[in-house]
Design a protein around this motif. Sequence first.
Motif, PDB file in Angstrom:
ATOM      1  N   LEU A 148       0.718  -1.310   0.088  1.00  0.00           N
ATOM      2  CA  LEU A 148      -0.042  -0.041  -0.084  1.00  0.00           C
ATOM      3  C   LEU A 148       0.740   1.270  -0.027  1.00  0.00           C
ATOM      4  O   LEU A 148       0.277   2.472   0.017  1.00  0.00           O
ATOM      5  N   GLN A 149       2.091   1.080   0.151  1.00  0.00           N
ATOM      6  CA  GLN A 149       3.180   2.372   0.046  1.00  0.00           C
ATOM      7  C   GLN A 149       4.668   1.827  -0.792  1.00  0.00           C
ATOM      8  O   GLN A 149       4.587   0.639  -0.538  1.00  0.00           O
ATOM      9  N   PRO A 150       5.278   2.636  -0.903  1.00  0.00           N
ATOM     10  CA  PRO A 150       6.599   2.073  -1.487  1.00  0.00           C
ATOM     11  C   PRO A 150       7.300   1.346  -0.655  1.00  0.00           C
ATOM     12  O   PRO A 150       7.571   1.706   0.535  1.00  0.00           O
ATOM     13  N   PRO A 151       7.829   0.101  -1.135  1.00  0.00           N
ATOM     14  CA  PRO A 151       8.407  -0.768  -0.216  1.00  0.00           C
ATOM     15  C   PRO A 151       9.665  -0.227   0.251  1.00  0.00           C
ATOM     16  O   PRO A 151      10.288  -0.525   1.435  1.00  0.00           O
ATOM     17  N   GLY A 152      10.512   0.675  -0.446  1.00  0.00           N
ATOM     18  CA  GLY A 152      11.584   0.983  -0.061  1.00  0.00           C
ATOM     19  C   GLY A 152      12.422  -0.099   0.342  1.00  0.00           C
ATOM     20  O   GLY A 152      12.858  -1.095  -0.570  1.00  0.00           O
ATOM     21  N   THR A 153      13.156   0.001   1.499  1.00  0.00           N
ATOM     22  CA  THR A 153      14.046  -0.975   1.952  1.00  0.00           C
ATOM     23  C   THR A 153      13.464  -1.779   3.114  1.00  0.00           C
ATOM     24  O   THR A 153      14.220  -2.123   4.032  1.00  0.00           O
ATOM     25  N   ASN A 154      12.300  -1.681   3.280  1.00  0.00           N
ATOM     26  CA  ASN A 154      11.671  -2.455   4.515  1.00  0.00           C
ATOM     27  C   ASN A 154      12.091  -3.719   4.747  1.00  0.00           C
ATOM     28  O   ASN A 154      12.132  -4.585   3.769  1.00  0.00           O
ATOM     29  N   PRO A 155      12.419  -4.002   5.924  1.00  0.00           N
ATOM     30  CA  PRO A 155      12.941  -5.480   6.175  1.00  0.00           C
ATOM     31  C   PRO A 155      11.638  -6.313   6.186  1.00  0.00           C
ATOM     32  O   PRO A 155      10.589  -6.104   6.378  1.00  0.00           O
ATOM     33  N   PRO A 156      11.912  -7.753   6.069  1.00  0.00           N
ATOM     34  CA  PRO A 156      10.861  -8.683   5.811  1.00  0.00           C
ATOM     35  C   PRO A 156      10.233  -8.708   6.894  1.00  0.00           C
ATOM     36  O   PRO A 156      10.864  -8.487   8.135  1.00  0.00           O
ATOM     37  N   ILE A 157       8.972  -9.152   7.020  1.00  0.00           N
ATOM     38  CA  ILE A 157       8.251  -9.399   8.340  1.00  0.00           C
ATOM     39  C   ILE A 157       8.498 -10.853   8.680  1.00  0.00           C
ATOM     40  O   ILE A 157       8.164 -11.876   7.926  1.00  0.00           O
ATOM     41  N   GLY A 158       8.948 -10.985   9.804  1.00  0.00           N
ATOM     42  CA  GLY A 158       9.528 -12.449  10.169  1.00  0.00           C
ATOM     43  C   GLY A 158       8.708 -12.911  11.481  1.00  0.00           C
ATOM     44  O   GLY A 158       8.522 -12.034  12.223  1.00  0.00           O
ATOM     45  N   THR A 159       7.976 -13.969  11.309  1.00  0.00           N
ATOM     46  CA  THR A 159       7.274 -14.561  12.516  1.00  0.00           C
ATOM     47  C   THR A 159       7.688 -15.759  12.876  1.00  0.00           C
ATOM     48  O   THR A 159       6.855 -16.680  13.520  1.00  0.00           O
ATOM     49  N   ALA A 160       8.928 -16.114  12.746  1.00  0.00           N
ATOM     50  CA  ALA A 160       9.511 -17.631  13.366  1.00  0.00           C
ATOM     51  C   ALA A 160       9.227 -17.620  14.801  1.00  0.00           C
ATOM     52  O   ALA A 160       9.650 -16.716  15.570  1.00  0.00           O
ATOM     53  N   ASP A 219       8.181 -10.227   1.659  1.00  0.00           N
ATOM     54  CA  ASP A 219       9.067  -9.103   1.079  1.00  0.00           C
ATOM     55  C   ASP A 219       8.491  -8.329   0.019  1.00  0.00           C
ATOM     56  O   ASP A 219       8.387  -9.087  -1.128  1.00  0.00           O
ATOM     57  N   PRO A 220       7.815  -7.169  -0.229  1.00  0.00           N
ATOM     58  CA  PRO A 220       8.035  -6.165   1.189  1.00  0.00           C
ATOM     59  C   PRO A 220       7.179  -6.518   2.060  1.00  0.00           C
ATOM     60  O   PRO A 220       6.034  -7.308   2.184  1.00  0.00           O
ATOM     61  N   SER A 221       7.648  -5.980   3.393  1.00  0.00           N
ATOM     62  CA  SER A 221       6.699  -6.379   4.577  1.00  0.00           C
ATOM     63  C   SER A 221       5.402  -6.036   4.610  1.00  0.00           C
ATOM     64  O   SER A 221       4.584  -6.507   5.308  1.00  0.00           O
ATOM     65  N   ASN A 222       5.110  -4.944   3.765  1.00  0.00           N
ATOM     66  CA  ASN A 222       3.648  -4.300   4.162  1.00  0.00           C
ATOM     67  C   ASN A 222       2.838  -5.053   2.910  1.00  0.00           C
ATOM     68  O   ASN A 222       1.815  -4.610   2.691  1.00  0.00           O
ATOM     69  N   ALA A 223       3.158  -6.062   2.307  1.00  0.00           N
ATOM     70  CA  ALA A 223       2.516  -6.540   1.158  1.00  0.00           C
ATOM     71  C   ALA A 223       1.609  -8.031   1.903  1.00  0.00           C
ATOM     72  O   ALA A 223       1.624  -9.031   1.371  1.00  0.00           O
ATOM     73  N   ILE A 224       0.891  -7.507   2.994  1.00  0.00           N
ATOM     74  CA  ILE A 224       0.024  -8.458   3.383  1.00  0.00           C
ATOM     75  C   ILE A 224      -1.276  -7.597   4.314  1.00  0.00           C
ATOM     76  O   ILE A 224      -0.902  -6.817   4.824  1.00  0.00           O
ATOM     77  N   SER A 225      -2.264  -8.271   4.238  1.00  0.00           N
ATOM     78  CA  SER A 225      -3.296  -7.666   4.805  1.00  0.00           C
ATOM     79  C   SER A 225      -3.537  -7.737   6.207  1.00  0.00           C
ATOM     80  O   SER A 225      -2.789  -8.740   6.814  1.00  0.00           O
TER      81      SER A 225
END
Length: 629
Positions: free
Chosen positions: A439-451, A464-470
């Motif tokens: 929903l916004q430019p990904p830039g270099t956002n780190p991946p969202i990790g949920t291990a 990756d991008p980390s904001n590519a999830i609802s």
Amino acid sequence: MQQLRRNSVSRIVAYIIMVAMLTPQGLVYLPSAFGQAAQNVPAVAVVPFQDLTNRATPALMREVTAAAALALEDRKEYIVTSTVDLDREMQALRMKPPLSTPEQVRLGQRLHVEKVLVGNLADLRVDPSNGQARVVLHLQLLDVAIGEYLDGAAVSIQTKPIPGFSGDVAQVTHEAMRQAAEAGVEQMLSATVRRGAVEMVDDQGNININLGTDDGISSGDDMLVMRPTWQPDVEQVIMRRVGVIRIADAEAGMSTARAVQGAIPTTGDRIYRIYKPVSAMAAEERSKKVKRGSQMLAALLLLVGVAAIGTGSTSASPSSVDCFMNQEAPGAVPTIELRIHTGSTAGATTHGFVVYRGTNNRNFLTSATNIIAVTNDPGFSVFSDEALTTEFADTEFEFDYRNEDGEIDQGTVTYAYVDNPLVAGSRYFYRVRRIIDPLQPPGTNPPIGTAQVVDLPEPNLEVDPSNAISEASAACGPVTFFVPPVLGSTPAANSTSVTTEDITFTWQSTVGANEYQVEVFPESDPDGTSEPLFRTAIARTTGTTSTPQSAVLRGPLSAETTYWWRVGARQSADPHRPVYNGKSGFLYSEMRKFTTALTPPPTPTSAGVRTPIPARHGGWTGAGRSGRR
């Protein structure tokens, strides 16, 4: 008299007479004492060890197996089953090493032993110049009643160099094997942890147990949860598997844990520490290193200011989910079916879905430990949860999206998850998240990790991008999973001459359901797809174990007529009823056929005139074990 007491010779004679008088009494007592002690010593079967080095001879492997058996006997904590009995039963069962865990359980039951010891030779080296030997031996002790490895050891033995070594490698190898077997048994038995119990489970899912560091418990240990359940058909208590919990914090005399597999424990459940073999511990250590490296990298990116921080919303609105149990045919094991609803606008920017499942908790987290499915199907709308065995996935997929410059860019979804089996009686909730255009430019956002946990594979989700999830959907449920009820002995399958009145229908209740109804269909409807000819009133049961149930048809049915019957079951607390043949209502047992008898002629009157029996309206009464009418 004083002189006799002071005389050393007289004292010795008195002691000899006293021992002679007491010895017969001791000899009478000792056999019974030893017999009682022997009855309390558990029996163990030592299965032939496996050679992972391909360098040991069969004779050498028999020797190390025998050395481990002798070491167990020397500790006097186990009675080792003889090799003759072991070989006889393995031949009778047609088993050949290496044995799988179910085969080991079956062999242990056949031999009437409590434990089965298995082992493997992981390394064997001898320096031909000085006779120095190195042996690596792994042991695992299976609890037959529970079906899990609760104890084990991994030892590495290195013998000292032999001055003036003559080259007799065989003698050196035999001695190293013996030392390794004795050290492995010593380590395994010294690390044994006693059985514990669940003392309390709070509303947040925190589990308190009565074992701590003083008992050998440490953070990260996995504990098996078992529940003793009375089984009326065999008239004995059966240990049923509830799930696995992981220690979060350990103190001297108690610990707190969280459930990682299966159902949430209850107070009084028994717990056993699960032994982690060397391979699992190595994988766990590798996972920790990877996780620590990822955290350090993320921290470095934040420190140098590379990680961009957006100003708009970082996630899209969620989809909605409906869930219910679905059965394809009477008697078939059901699945839990999800219907996912996503609007057309949101669907246009959707690249996949992540499905999560929680147990007995509506507010469960959308963490990697709760993932049961990931798909790159943008039109994903129906999902069937049919986990009857443990399954896992470990892969990734890519998707294209348009970045802030209007150019096509590529995102990735890397995931790993363990889908554990559904457990009868457990209440399940489901949530989904969509993989979407950022929903916004990904830039270099780190991946969202949920291990979250260490397992094979380690549950993990990285976008990756980390904001590519609802955002996650609201939880759908509960859906209580249970299997179809089992029909009883009456009426028996294909039975004939069944009375047309007062017919008793019997079945076994099923764990997880609490409402039942008998349905009767004509011979032309063996699948029960039409409306039944007769159905009982709904009978309610209580309890968490399978118990006999019954319903009585007062009658009358038609004479010399064939019928089909079945029993439906459901859980009254579930908001969505099970579905069969597209209709919401019950989960059904198998269909069973019976034929009624010929109706006897009317009873003659005193005047010789036959008076017909007055017709009675058909009626049903349902009765469970409690005798409710």
